[in-house]
Scaffold this active site. Sequence first.
Site, PDB file in Angstrom:
ATOM      1  N   GLY A 103       2.876   0.376   3.957  1.00  0.00           N
ATOM      2  CA  GLY A 103       3.030  -1.069   4.084  1.00  0.00           C
ATOM      3  C   GLY A 103       2.804  -1.606   5.477  1.00  0.00           C
ATOM      4  O   GLY A 103       3.296  -2.682   5.808  1.00  0.00           O
ATOM      5  N   TRP A 104       2.017  -0.873   6.306  1.00  0.00           N
ATOM      6  CA  TRP A 104       1.795  -1.395   7.663  1.00  0.00           C
ATOM      7  C   TRP A 104       0.326  -1.371   8.086  1.00  0.00           C
ATOM      8  O   TRP A 104       0.014  -1.574   9.257  1.00  0.00           O
ATOM      9  CB  TRP A 104       2.654  -0.660   8.684  1.00  0.00           C
ATOM     10  CG  TRP A 104       2.584   0.854   8.678  1.00  0.00           C
ATOM     11  CD1 TRP A 104       1.542   1.632   8.317  1.00  0.00           C
ATOM     12  CD2 TRP A 104       3.627   1.743   9.099  1.00  0.00           C
ATOM     13  NE1 TRP A 104       1.854   2.965   8.475  1.00  0.00           N
ATOM     14  CE2 TRP A 104       3.129   3.066   8.948  1.00  0.00           C
ATOM     15  CE3 TRP A 104       4.912   1.563   9.579  1.00  0.00           C
ATOM     16  CZ2 TRP A 104       3.888   4.189   9.257  1.00  0.00           C
ATOM     17  CZ3 TRP A 104       5.659   2.677   9.889  1.00  0.00           C
ATOM     18  CH2 TRP A 104       5.154   3.977   9.728  1.00  0.00           C
ATOM     19  N   ASP A 105      -0.607  -1.181   7.160  1.00  0.00           N
ATOM     20  CA  ASP A 105      -2.039  -1.281   7.466  1.00  0.00           C
ATOM     21  C   ASP A 105      -2.738  -2.242   6.494  1.00  0.00           C
ATOM     22  O   ASP A 105      -3.054  -3.368   6.850  1.00  0.00           O
ATOM     23  CB  ASP A 105      -2.698   0.101   7.406  1.00  0.00           C
ATOM     24  CG  ASP A 105      -2.264   1.010   8.550  1.00  0.00           C
ATOM     25  OD1 ASP A 105      -2.386   0.589   9.710  1.00  0.00           O
ATOM     26  OD2 ASP A 105      -1.801   2.124   8.278  1.00  0.00           O
ATOM     27  N   ARG A 106      -2.967  -1.777   5.282  1.00  0.00           N
ATOM     28  CA  ARG A 106      -3.614  -2.629   4.279  1.00  0.00           C
ATOM     29  C   ARG A 106      -2.742  -3.815   3.885  1.00  0.00           C
ATOM     30  O   ARG A 106      -3.242  -4.918   3.642  1.00  0.00           O
ATOM     31  CB  ARG A 106      -3.955  -1.799   3.044  1.00  0.00           C
ATOM     32  CG  ARG A 106      -5.069  -0.808   3.254  1.00  0.00           C
ATOM     33  CD  ARG A 106      -5.173   0.210   2.131  1.00  0.00           C
ATOM     34  NE  ARG A 106      -4.124   1.223   2.205  1.00  0.00           N
ATOM     35  CZ  ARG A 106      -4.058   2.285   1.393  1.00  0.00           C
ATOM     36  NH1 ARG A 106      -4.958   2.422   0.425  1.00  0.00           N
ATOM     37  NH2 ARG A 106      -3.098   3.177   1.544  1.00  0.00           N
TER      38      ARG A 106
ATOM     39  N   ARG B 232      -3.742   3.591  15.882  1.00  0.00           N
ATOM     40  CA  ARG B 232      -4.994   3.214  15.214  1.00  0.00           C
ATOM     41  C   ARG B 232      -6.132   3.070  16.231  1.00  0.00           C
ATOM     42  O   ARG B 232      -7.258   3.486  15.965  1.00  0.00           O
ATOM     43  CB  ARG B 232      -4.804   1.918  14.432  1.00  0.00           C
ATOM     44  CG  ARG B 232      -3.718   1.966  13.359  1.00  0.00           C
ATOM     45  CD  ARG B 232      -3.994   3.060  12.327  1.00  0.00           C
ATOM     46  NE  ARG B 232      -2.970   3.084  11.288  1.00  0.00           N
ATOM     47  CZ  ARG B 232      -2.094   4.049  11.106  1.00  0.00           C
ATOM     48  NH1 ARG B 232      -2.102   5.100  11.929  1.00  0.00           N
ATOM     49  NH2 ARG B 232      -1.208   4.007  10.126  1.00  0.00           N
TER      50      ARG B 232
ATOM     51  N   CYS C  35       0.882  -1.174   0.000  1.00  0.00           N
ATOM     52  CA  CYS C  35       0.000   0.000   0.000  1.00  0.00           C
ATOM     53  C   CYS C  35       0.914   1.217   0.000  1.00  0.00           C
ATOM     54  O   CYS C  35       1.805   1.309  -0.839  1.00  0.00           O
ATOM     55  CB  CYS C  35      -0.955  -0.031   1.186  1.00  0.00           C
ATOM     56  SG  CYS C  35      -0.189  -0.346   2.790  1.00  0.00           S
TER      57      CYS C  35
END
Length: 598
Positions: A333-336, A382, A330
């Site tokens: 590179g650390w959520d989706r 988050r 994404c």
Amino acid sequence: MAGARAAAAAASAGSSASSGNQPPQEPGLGELLEEFSRTQYRAKDGSGTGGSKVERIEKRCLELFGRDYCFSVIPNTNGDICGHYPRHIVFLEYESSEKEKDTFESTVQVSKLQDLIHRSKMARCRGRFVCPVILFKGKHICRSATLAGWGELYGRSGYNYFFSGGADDAWADVEDVTEEDCALRSGDTHLFDKVRGYDIKLLRYLSVKYICDLMVENKKVKFGMNVTSSEKVDKAQRYADFTLLSIPYPGCEFFKEYKDRDYMAEGLIFNWKQDYVDAPLSIPDFLTHSLNIDWSQYQCWDLVQQTQNYLKLLLSLVNSDDDSGLLVHCISGWDRTPLFISLLRLSLWADGLIHTSLKPTEILYLTVAYDWFLFGHMLVDRLSKGEEIFFFCFNFLKHITSEEFSALKTQRRKSLPARDGGFTLEDICMLRRKDRGSTTSLGSDFSLVMESSPGATGSFTYEAVELVPAGAPTQAAWRKSHSSSPQSVLWNRPQPSEDRLPSHQGLAEARSSSSSSSNHSDNFFRMGSSPLEVPKPRLAALSDRETRLQEVRSAFLAAYSSTVGLRAVAPSPSGAIGGLLEQFARGVGLRGISSNAL
């Protein structure tokens, strides 16, 4: 190899350190979630406060990987390569038995690979380089951030020049920017050729062919500056030899709406009309035939359908006949990215194709710890904003339990001999009601699944017959393709006559057609129930896949409810000038999110 021997020793230590309480919860899972919800992982903090907990988590991951694979370790001590990647980056080489582990001889030169990674990381946002995380059929499934743009390339060097601290990222190291690099910055194109050239070398080293981009933007813009780019808009077409797939998926901010709707993803549709959304869905035509999905309707899908259909696409790529690897990314590179990496790992595990010796609680621990925590997902931040993409990932497992998500289905179809005369009346009568597919779902495969009858003397093979099978011409064209140049299916945003929320009828249709698997999943969101309610066993017989995924989901809900729980959203931060400057620094990738945001 020294790296492999060190990994084995660390894994052995981790195994003894973790031998404590037994299931229903994986030993240390509660401690893992508590640490995860307390602070963001940083490689340089591994030996500091809470270091012993982090070390136990790292060692446990190495031990779990070592159950089924021989692997080498790429050292990332103190975040020398990347500040928010694991300190022990696992490079899976091949599946192995206990006997093979004693005679393991690595084919990887870790020092050379590490040097290539050092050179290539500047091409990616926040230095999050292409990293292999799953090995399936000899193919590497990789993750990374998107390509860095000028805002980040020059912003980092300028930030590090004026502020000597920038130590929360490996880019702050003086050795990362050589005199040669500084000289090259007089020629913009030459610099991009250099850094992206190393990135391409790393992709080719890992045999990656497919690059799946989850960004809803072509380029990420902050304060009018392009801070990131992507392969699909590289002006010099440096990535033309790869098969590029643009599959836009909502960012973590969208999952605030998921939480606000009492964690109900059915009927939740992303607003594709927002100004910053400019990346249409684009998939090469030869990859779309076998899935029986109407991709032109992607902007009408709710969150369940969209996640299901993207997962089907990714599974079809990794389950293809060639030996090509896959990259999923994404923006940072650390959520989706961990969402789909975790779903891929769990789906393939549920089919018995990877991590074959791990129990449900063990694979849960591995994917939470490695795919999410050790790769820097900012759960603290988050949770403070109500963007619960992490919770969504594991709660979503109830929607992918059916055989239409099984990688075994394709393998069975290839091996089954042709039948004459189609289905007989006896065949149809033997079908379970839930396996007859859906005629209304946009994402349904409308598959007929054969299963053995308790009263039959013979046994039938599970087999799915799709309405649009992949024929020989499609397979031949796919095998010959080596670039992103073939004709692509490209859908732009439709222009409806009016903007409106889905009607009650549309909402009901979205809920009913989200998946054939959700039709027979437990009634998770029934009136008066809690999102953290652990599903109760059912009397009906379940498939092995469904049973395994339900056990993973139940273990997660039990551990999550006893540690993190469902939190209220904290008030938004002040809009003072200091906060604005900090937001700018984070926006262009100059500074990570504070670990004590809560």
